[in-house]
Design an enzyme around this catalytic site. Structure first.
Site, PDB file in Angstrom:
ATOM      1  N   GLY A  23     -37.771 -18.104 -33.012  1.00 24.63           N
ATOM      2  CA  GLY A  23     -36.371 -18.647 -32.678  1.00 24.63           C
ATOM      3  C   GLY A  23     -35.449 -18.777 -33.602  1.00 24.63           C
ATOM      4  O   GLY A  23     -35.596 -18.919 -34.764  1.00 24.63           O
ATOM      5  N   THR A  60     -45.387 -14.437 -24.416  1.00 25.13           N
ATOM      6  CA  THR A  60     -46.397 -15.580 -25.217  1.00 25.13           C
ATOM      7  C   THR A  60     -47.078 -16.415 -24.219  1.00 25.13           C
ATOM      8  O   THR A  60     -46.783 -16.947 -23.425  1.00 25.13           O
ATOM      9  CB  THR A  60     -45.303 -16.260 -26.057  1.00 25.13           C
ATOM     10  N   SER A 103     -53.204 -13.995 -32.190  1.00 21.60           N
ATOM     11  CA  SER A 103     -52.163 -14.845 -32.838  1.00 21.60           C
ATOM     12  C   SER A 103     -52.533 -16.305 -32.573  1.00 21.60           C
ATOM     13  O   SER A 103     -52.942 -16.655 -31.332  1.00 21.60           O
ATOM     14  CB  SER A 103     -50.739 -14.733 -32.137  1.00 21.60           C
ATOM     15  N   HIS A 128     -49.875 -18.375 -33.234  1.00 23.63           N
ATOM     16  CA  HIS A 128     -48.605 -18.761 -33.185  1.00 23.63           C
ATOM     17  C   HIS A 128     -48.292 -19.472 -34.591  1.00 23.63           C
ATOM     18  O   HIS A 128     -47.546 -20.354 -34.818  1.00 23.63           O
ATOM     19  CB  HIS A 128     -48.489 -19.996 -32.208  1.00 23.63           C
ATOM     20  N   ILE A 183     -49.432 -12.735 -42.934  1.00 23.07           N
ATOM     21  CA  ILE A 183     -49.562 -11.475 -43.568  1.00 23.07           C
ATOM     22  C   ILE A 183     -48.240 -11.368 -44.593  1.00 23.07           C
ATOM     23  O   ILE A 183     -47.252 -11.674 -44.180  1.00 23.07           O
ATOM     24  CB  ILE A 183     -49.508 -10.464 -42.397  1.00 23.07           C
ATOM     25  N   ARG A 200     -42.368 -15.896 -40.316  1.00 18.64           N
ATOM     26  CA  ARG A 200     -41.730 -16.513 -41.217  1.00 18.64           C
ATOM     27  C   ARG A 200     -41.133 -15.578 -42.276  1.00 18.64           C
ATOM     28  O   ARG A 200     -40.010 -15.942 -42.785  1.00 18.64           O
ATOM     29  CB  ARG A 200     -42.551 -17.610 -41.989  1.00 18.64           C
TER      30      ARG A 200
END
Lengths: 363, 363, 363, 363
Positions: free
Chosen positions: B89, B163, B258, B260, B294, B315
């Site tokens: 986001g 999600t 995931s 998150h 990753i 990120r």
């Protein structure tokens, strides 16, 4: 600029770690970054270093070990001990005389000269104290590869070590950040007259992989090489048992399990961890050498216990060269040999053949 | 305030860790705390980071790898490589143009736009360099969820990523302590006209769980969503094989394993560790993606070897955005792609299909 | 110079680690380097220290433990507890009175005097508070070995401990760097009249191994020694079960599993890790002792649980000697004994026989 | 001196670690050393802390969790959540009102008052917000033990928790070094009129063990206690399944697996590691509680998943008490309860019964 080596061994040089520490003080930081650097994040090298600590050596008592020896016969040559000088390029970065100085200090052992030597094989041969081997990087054109082979043969090399693991070499971030560049007076003299590889475009996006087609050897090339020379052939940088078996079937005498001192695949496993499976796959007759973070006689012992015939040193020879020239190289080898002998005696081994997996215990 | 990105790539950007370090210098500390923060004690994120180091990659030699490629076909789309930009986001926190800048740098890959985007999907679509996907947060009222779906469809999105793992999101202590708050000019534009969920009191004591009934999707909702759109559906945040099988039976094309990025359940395991069982449970046809720490081509390789079809970056895209805008994003992807190619070549793989569990060895 | 010991126990001496810390402050750095040094890289000693942390002790409740005791019968002697003072040379380096002071503090336990004692066995015997044992280093000539045996017998020694693991002792780099040298007024008094070993050249290159033939005992020598004395014989420095069985067949009463406190083979495993296999190989009647980094009552308990009959302390006796002389040695032993008692009571054990493998659980 | 607690919750208190950090700033160093200290080297406490990190919690999605709850029925009492305040002595060291303040903050949960309370059970009962339990230390004379039981019964205690693991308590070196001593105005008020135990000399050398015979309960004492009261009985400090079975056969309702927060046997294993075997040995009906380094809702969840019915908090209640008195205790419990609820929701659990070993995965 290459450091000025001391004219005698500093009294504080008690083990290989001392040579490394002392060299770090003496060597230009950019050259040091080049020498110590590994590819990518350095994981492969960390794994190398950790792998030896997983094994302890079981002490023995009461064995009559007075008349032991570290002698071995390797590729038809008698060697005083199983610690060889592996191929490393550009020794002149560490010493004004470069590979000439290294060769003069390589007492009672094999020196394997790199294709990337800063001194020509013909000159180095004049100073060799033991058998000279020649490390071969595959050239894009077979005739150029053959030129290197013929020069090595003519200079008296006793074996060829064909490096296979640098099809493309990941950059050392450490070296790049240090601004390392080869000074103008130092070069890979053997390649001076060999034209750069004509690029045959591949499909990869990475520039380093674009021209691979022309420069990377495949199995057929090994068969061809085998047909071109009578020298024993060793493949360097082999980790997979299937690859190894194909290489042996191409007529090679053996191989070096190596991850190029952590300079090839960043995520490679430790060579030591691959040894037992490799020996099991190839049987007792294949020559299996190993390199990678061997820094003590105990490390040599463990490599032999797990299946190696002998080991190659990489960076330590340059540490010693930087600290005290030929004398340093000779002394560094002496330290390692004495450590190996002491380890053998305390483990109840009087010959390299006594060093078996039963000598080790998980640490 | 969003940092001013550089107009060219700083020469020190050699790997993703460099982008992270550089971004940490440029980004406002409170925004940095928000970006880097994870839930609770940060254990989930630490596990993510540690999981990759448990595997080494076995080097191969002699394979004819010159004509390799990282191409894949995913959800009917041809992609140049398996590194996708996952949904995050509020890109405007890192760059004045926010998701527009990211989209402009997402060369030859999928960008998955978040419901929480600070720029509307219609605008982002005009800049997309590759397939645009839309990440969907479930809304309390089905009609609001449908509004988001229709906007994504109309803007040309090629897939929807629903999600599921943020039913309630534990606070990042790091972000709270930093005093992070969304600046007034940045908001989740897609949600501007969607009224807040009417609270249906549950039994829980925790305020964050009180209104869950209205906002959290259950399996029936997935079936309904499947009936409302022709776009391929991917569920994100799935760790349990039983959950995954139910999702696949609801007509989803696949899922993202995931946690998150460590922002959901603090005590979650590393996604990488869950991959082999997930692939075994779903079979070869299901699309299985993964995200979470990753940071190198080797990490991508390991994820694929253990069963992933492709990976999502979180990120790192914002690190790159903060450092050098679109150019940074493009360069960051290029670094990762080149690392993956080099890893493949050194592991003897010429296509993603060659990357199998046999390529790995315990580290 | 030896430190001046305090005339009372400093109030901060609550455990053996306190004695070590305090001694480090009081002792000359070169002597400290000699005392704390281990061979080579110090790996063997690190392994020793790590081995105890692998086991936890299972607490028990409700057992009627009020009338417990740590008593044992060892080699025909009744001892109050199973913590013995092992042989260490040159106590005068730590205290002006050397072994005389140690003996005076060795309350209710065995002191095993070293061949390398700085005070003669005849003198030490006059101060012994419990049974005196004599540690024997093999001499190049059997008659010299016999002279030592006869002196020990005449002085009233109750057992002989023949050290086997120092066939050749790797240098402690730490001690060499510190410039440690034995001061002129301190010497191994028992060896004053024994001529150096005549060297019989071996094949080894290492100078330390050249004269081994004359000085290292083999199995036949053990049989000979057994025939020369009626004292119980213990072999020290035995790690291999095959070696141990041969030693027991030579009529020895038992052995000490030891790696000489990390001063012998640098790469040796931790003695604690070898205990269970050794007990299984030798059966219940053999005396099995152990030394190496035992620093608490819990460590003693673990050694006994894994098969030891008793333990030997090395460096801690010299730490205590340096801090507070005889009083320090007595206090240090008291601390360890109380810790052992408390551990036994909390583990529901009222006698050493109650301490079994079932008392431990992996940590 | 006890610190002055804040009159409101500092905004930086986001988790239990925050309370610990803040308390460390406010509390007198000697009192802090007493509170945080553990026995001997502190190994038992380190193991406690490490044990939780070995498990990860598997996230679930799509479960309808809106109407979940942490309620449980324990010893016939309905509790809002499974986090109880365990017995800790001398709360007045941390707060002027001591246990009165703690009781006032123990909202919707059990407070288990210690025999070593600095405020009498009759007074504490007037402030209790939930069920009050009384922790019993065995006294040398049965009539004194009975006096304590009767006071607890009369004050309305709903259960008795008999501590068994402090037969003799090893000193905390940390506390001794800090010079900690109980100030004159604080004492164990319940023991004011109970004469010290008459010593019956045992055989041990350690003074702490000399008088054990009179003070340590054995199994027969448990049967007697069971015959003297109708209150449910819980044994605290039980680690061994055999001990536990004997205790259950004596009519106890259950036990607390505990190593006394690392204050009993220094070398004890982590209670969490003992849980699965304990549950297997005792079956589903026995009440099994656990304490030791529980600091988050995730820790509570793991303890329940491995077999505990509920958990006890020790030091955290005093951290919170020192920081913000009753308010702090209530807030600290609220944090933990919310963390547990969030963890349950993200793990797909709507009741404590849903929390099973299948919710965990090795980390």
């Amino acid at each position: 600029m290459a450091p000025s080596p001391a004219h005698s061994i500093p009294g504080t040089m008690l083990c290989l770690a001392d040579y490394q520490r002392e060299a770090a003080q003496r060597v230009d930081p950019a050259i040091w970054a080049w020498l110590e650097g590994a590819s990518g994040s350095g994981m492969a090298r960390q794994r190398e270093q950790a792998s030896f600590a997983r094994h302890a050596i079981l002490p023995r008592v009461l064995a009559p070990v007075a008349h032991g020896s570290t002698r071995l016969r390797l590729l038809g040559q008698d060697l005083a001990h199983p610690v060889l000088l592996g191929p490393v390029g550009y020794h002149q970065l560490l010493h004004p005389q470069g590979e000439l100085a290294t060769a003069a200090g390589a007492l009672e052992t094999v020196m394997c000269l790199s294709t990337m030597s800063s001194v020509a094989v013909e000159q180095v041969a004049t100073r060799a104290q033991g058998p000279l081997w020649f490390q071969l990087y595959w050239q894009a054109r077979r005739e150029d590869t053959l030129t290197l082979v013929r020069r090595a043969e003519a200079a008296g090399a006793r074996a060829l070590v064909l490096t296979l693991d640098t099809l493309a070499q990941p950059a050392s971030h450490h070296a790049i950040r240090s601004g390392f560049a080869l000074p103008p007076h130092i070069s890979a003299v053997h390649l001076r007259d060999i034209p750069p590889a004509p690029t045959i475009a591949g499909h990869w996006y990475h520039p380093a992989l674009a021209g691979l087609a022309a420069a990377a050897p495949v199995l057929e090339d090994l068969h061809w090489l085998r047909s071109q020379t009578d020298l024993p052939l060793i493949a360097k940088g082999v980790c997979h048992t299937g690859d190894a078996q194909a290489i042996m079937q191409a007529g090679f005498a053996g191989l070096v399990i190596s991850t190029h001192g952590g300079r090839a695949l960043d995520e490679a496993p430790a060579p030591l961890a691959l040894l037992p499976a490799m020996r099991a796959a190839l049987g007792g007759d294949a020559v299996i050498l190993i390199d990678g973070s061997i820094r003590s006689g105990g490390d040599v012992f463990k490599a032999l216990a797990l299946g190696a015939d002998a080991v190659l040193l990489g960076r330590p020879q340059l540490h010693a060269l930087a600290v005290a020239g030929s004398l340093g190289v000779a002394h560094m080898l002496k330290l390692l040999r004495e450590e190996l002998e002491l380890t053998m005696a305390l483990a109840g081994c009087t010959s390299l053949a006594d060093i078996t997996p039963a000598c080790l215990i998980p640490a």
